[in-house]
Every structure is written in structure tokens, then in C-alpha cells.
Design a protein around this motif. Sequence first.
Motif, PDB file in Angstrom:
ATOM      1  N   LEU A 197       0.832  -1.199   0.000  1.00  9.87           N
ATOM      2  CA  LEU A 197       0.000   0.000   0.000  1.00  9.87           C
ATOM      3  C   LEU A 197       0.866   1.249   0.000  1.00  9.87           C
ATOM      4  O   LEU A 197       1.912   1.285   0.650  1.00  9.87           O
ATOM      5  N   ARG A 198       0.398   2.292  -0.676  1.00 15.49           N
ATOM      6  CA  ARG A 198       1.046   3.605  -0.588  1.00 15.49           C
ATOM      7  C   ARG A 198       0.618   4.252   0.727  1.00 15.49           C
ATOM      8  O   ARG A 198      -0.499   4.043   1.185  1.00 15.49           O
ATOM      9  N   ALA A 199       1.497   5.059   1.309  1.00 15.37           N
ATOM     10  CA  ALA A 199       1.155   5.764   2.548  1.00 15.37           C
ATOM     11  C   ALA A 199       1.871   7.106   2.591  1.00 15.37           C
ATOM     12  O   ALA A 199       3.026   7.205   2.183  1.00 15.37           O
TER      13      ALA A 199
ATOM     14  N   GLU B 158      -5.651   6.202 -15.845  1.00 15.45           N
ATOM     15  CA  GLU B 158      -6.416   7.451 -15.987  1.00 15.45           C
ATOM     16  C   GLU B 158      -7.041   7.915 -14.680  1.00 15.45           C
ATOM     17  O   GLU B 158      -7.403   9.070 -14.527  1.00 15.45           O
ATOM     18  N   LYS B 159      -7.150   7.035 -13.691  1.00 15.08           N
ATOM     19  CA  LYS B 159      -7.727   7.390 -12.391  1.00 15.08           C
ATOM     20  C   LYS B 159      -6.687   7.991 -11.446  1.00 15.08           C
ATOM     21  O   LYS B 159      -7.018   8.423 -10.362  1.00 15.08           O
ATOM     22  N   GLY B 160      -5.430   7.976 -11.864  1.00 19.35           N
ATOM     23  CA  GLY B 160      -4.370   8.504 -11.016  1.00 19.35           C
ATOM     24  C   GLY B 160      -3.412   7.405 -10.602  1.00 19.35           C
ATOM     25  O   GLY B 160      -3.458   6.292 -11.124  1.00 19.35           O
ATOM     26  N   PRO B 161      -2.540   7.703  -9.635  1.00 15.99           N
ATOM     27  CA  PRO B 161      -1.558   6.709  -9.218  1.00 15.99           C
ATOM     28  C   PRO B 161      -2.223   5.503  -8.549  1.00 15.99           C
ATOM     29  O   PRO B 161      -3.211   5.638  -7.845  1.00 15.99           O
ATOM     30  N   GLN B 162      -1.668   4.358  -8.824  1.00 16.84           N
ATOM     31  CA  GLN B 162      -2.159   3.117  -8.222  1.00 16.84           C
ATOM     32  C   GLN B 162      -1.864   3.144  -6.726  1.00 16.84           C
ATOM     33  O   GLN B 162      -0.742   3.406  -6.310  1.00 16.84           O
ATOM     34  N   GLN B 163      -2.872   2.896  -5.892  1.00 24.18           N
ATOM     35  CA  GLN B 163      -2.721   2.992  -4.441  1.00 24.18           C
ATOM     36  C   GLN B 163      -2.274   1.700  -3.781  1.00 24.18           C
ATOM     37  O   GLN B 163      -1.805   1.705  -2.647  1.00 24.18           O
ATOM     38  N   ALA B 164      -2.441   0.573  -4.465  1.00 18.60           N
ATOM     39  CA  ALA B 164      -2.076  -0.718  -3.895  1.00 18.60           C
ATOM     40  C   ALA B 164      -1.565  -1.623  -5.008  1.00 18.60           C
ATOM     41  O   ALA B 164      -1.907  -1.432  -6.178  1.00 18.60           O
ATOM     42  N   MET B 165      -0.742  -2.589  -4.648  1.00 18.77           N
ATOM     43  CA  MET B 165      -0.275  -3.579  -5.610  1.00 18.77           C
ATOM     44  C   MET B 165      -0.270  -4.936  -4.930  1.00 18.77           C
ATOM     45  O   MET B 165       0.151  -5.060  -3.780  1.00 18.77           O
ATOM     46  N   VAL B 166      -0.751  -5.934  -5.640  1.00 16.36           N
ATOM     47  CA  VAL B 166      -0.744  -7.295  -5.127  1.00 16.36           C
ATOM     48  C   VAL B 166       0.417  -8.039  -5.770  1.00 16.36           C
ATOM     49  O   VAL B 166       0.672  -7.906  -6.971  1.00 16.36           O
ATOM     50  N   ASN B 167       1.117  -8.817  -4.954  1.00 22.14           N
ATOM     51  CA  ASN B 167       2.173  -9.710  -5.427  1.00 22.14           C
ATOM     52  C   ASN B 167       1.569 -11.105  -5.413  1.00 22.14           C
ATOM     53  O   ASN B 167       1.140 -11.584  -4.361  1.00 22.14           O
ATOM     54  N   TYR B 168       1.498 -11.721  -6.591  1.00 23.45           N
ATOM     55  CA  TYR B 168       0.969 -13.077  -6.687  1.00 23.45           C
ATOM     56  C   TYR B 168       2.124 -14.061  -6.766  1.00 23.45           C
ATOM     57  O   TYR B 168       3.031 -13.908  -7.591  1.00 23.45           O
ATOM     58  N   ARG B 169       2.076 -15.068  -5.933  1.00 18.26           N
ATOM     59  CA  ARG B 169       3.041 -16.155  -5.949  1.00 18.26           C
ATOM     60  C   ARG B 169       2.664 -17.067  -7.120  1.00 18.26           C
ATOM     61  O   ARG B 169       1.497 -17.404  -7.298  1.00 18.26           O
ATOM     62  N   VAL B 170       3.648 -17.473  -7.926  1.00 14.79           N
ATOM     63  CA  VAL B 170       3.389 -18.326  -9.084  1.00 14.79           C
ATOM     64  C   VAL B 170       4.284 -19.559  -9.043  1.00 14.79           C
ATOM     65  O   VAL B 170       5.340 -19.552  -8.410  1.00 14.79           O
ATOM     66  N   ASP B 171       3.843 -20.613  -9.732  1.00 14.68           N
ATOM     67  CA  ASP B 171       4.613 -21.851  -9.708  1.00 14.68           C
ATOM     68  C   ASP B 171       5.706 -21.911 -10.772  1.00 14.68           C
ATOM     69  O   ASP B 171       6.693 -22.616 -10.612  1.00 14.68           O
TER      70      ASP B 171
ATOM     71  N   SER C 295       3.212  -4.694   3.420  1.00 14.61           N
ATOM     72  CA  SER C 295       4.191  -3.617   3.537  1.00 14.61           C
ATOM     73  C   SER C 295       3.620  -2.310   3.008  1.00 14.61           C
ATOM     74  O   SER C 295       2.805  -2.302   2.088  1.00 14.61           O
ATOM     75  N   LEU C 296       4.070  -1.212   3.603  1.00 12.75           N
ATOM     76  CA  LEU C 296       3.691   0.128   3.155  1.00 12.75           C
ATOM     77  C   LEU C 296       4.855   0.759   2.403  1.00 12.75           C
ATOM     78  O   LEU C 296       6.015   0.552   2.753  1.00 12.75           O
ATOM     79  N   PHE C 297       4.535   1.525   1.376  1.00 15.20           N
ATOM     80  CA  PHE C 297       5.518   2.232   0.568  1.00 15.20           C
ATOM     81  C   PHE C 297       5.219   3.726   0.636  1.00 15.20           C
ATOM     82  O   PHE C 297       4.062   4.116   0.818  1.00 15.20           O
TER      83      PHE C 297
ATOM     84  N   TYR D  94       7.493   2.250  -7.565  1.00 18.09           N
ATOM     85  CA  TYR D  94       7.430   0.784  -7.611  1.00 18.09           C
ATOM     86  C   TYR D  94       6.101   0.257  -8.142  1.00 18.09           C
ATOM     87  O   TYR D  94       6.042  -0.814  -8.723  1.00 18.09           O
ATOM     88  N   PHE D  95       5.016   1.004  -7.947  1.00 24.82           N
ATOM     89  CA  PHE D  95       3.697   0.560  -8.386  1.00 24.82           C
ATOM     90  C   PHE D  95       3.426   0.901  -9.846  1.00 24.82           C
ATOM     91  O   PHE D  95       2.329   0.681 -10.343  1.00 24.82           O
TER      92      PHE D  95
END
Length: 138
Positions: A12-14, A70-83, A56-58, A64-65
Motif C-alpha cells: 500500500l502507498r502511505a 487514468e484514475k491517477g496513481p495506483q494505491q495498492a499492488m498485489v504480489n501473486y506467488r506463481v509456480d 508492507s507500506l511504501f 514501484y507501483f
Amino acid sequence: MARVTGIGGIFLRARDPKTLSAWYAKHLGLTLSEYGGATLLWTDEIPATTGMTIWSLFPEDTPYFGKGNEKGPQQAMVNYRVDNLDELLAQLAENIPIDPHREDSDYGRFAWITDPEGNRIELWQPLVAVEKKEEPPA
């Protein structure tokens, strides 16, 4: 077929990451690590010692995000674990925007894609420690 196997992290951004982290620790019981975030271990991890979710907060001005949409800066990012990161990226290459930047670290490999609404998504393939087998005596 390569796939997502879990959530590796929530970011999350903070405006004030240190103060907001303390709020989450106080009010939601997150145990903060030295890096300032929380590591939530899975009880059913496969392979052993690789299952966890990072919270974690950024800083609000983090690049990094990505650039946002068009809505503005992304406020959150999800990290997906992959195989299998390489296989998944090959599967996505025809239709999904993929950032050409890659990162390899001592805890895994990372790549980034963008969803149809412009949200940056982090993909993480954890590294698996290979156990050394002892050779039988000759």
C-alpha cells in the motif's frame, strides 16, 4: 499450465509509512519486522519454508507501483506467488502487457504485468532450497 498459487504480498502507498505501520500493529495486531512490514507465514506451505504473505507500506511517491492509469496513481499492488514464472509469462505474452524488467534475488524471481484497468501486478516465483544428499560411503 503455470498459475498463481497464492498471494505473496500486499503493498500500500502511505503518506507516512512508519506511522501507518505502527497503527496497523497497534489496532490490527500485525507484528512488524525490521524492514517495517509484516511477514504472515502459511501453515500449509508447499514446498516447506516458502509459504508466506508480506504486508508492507511504501511512500506515496514510490515508482514501484508503476505509472498508474487514468484514475491517477495506483494505491495498492498485489504480489501473486506463481509456480513457474517463465511459463506463465509465455502464456500471457500474446494478450497481456508485460514489463520487460525482471529481478532475481536470493528469495525469488520477479516480473510485472498490467491488468486491463491499468493496475500493475507483481509476479513472484519463490526459490526453493535444494537439499544436498549425502553420498554413501565407498
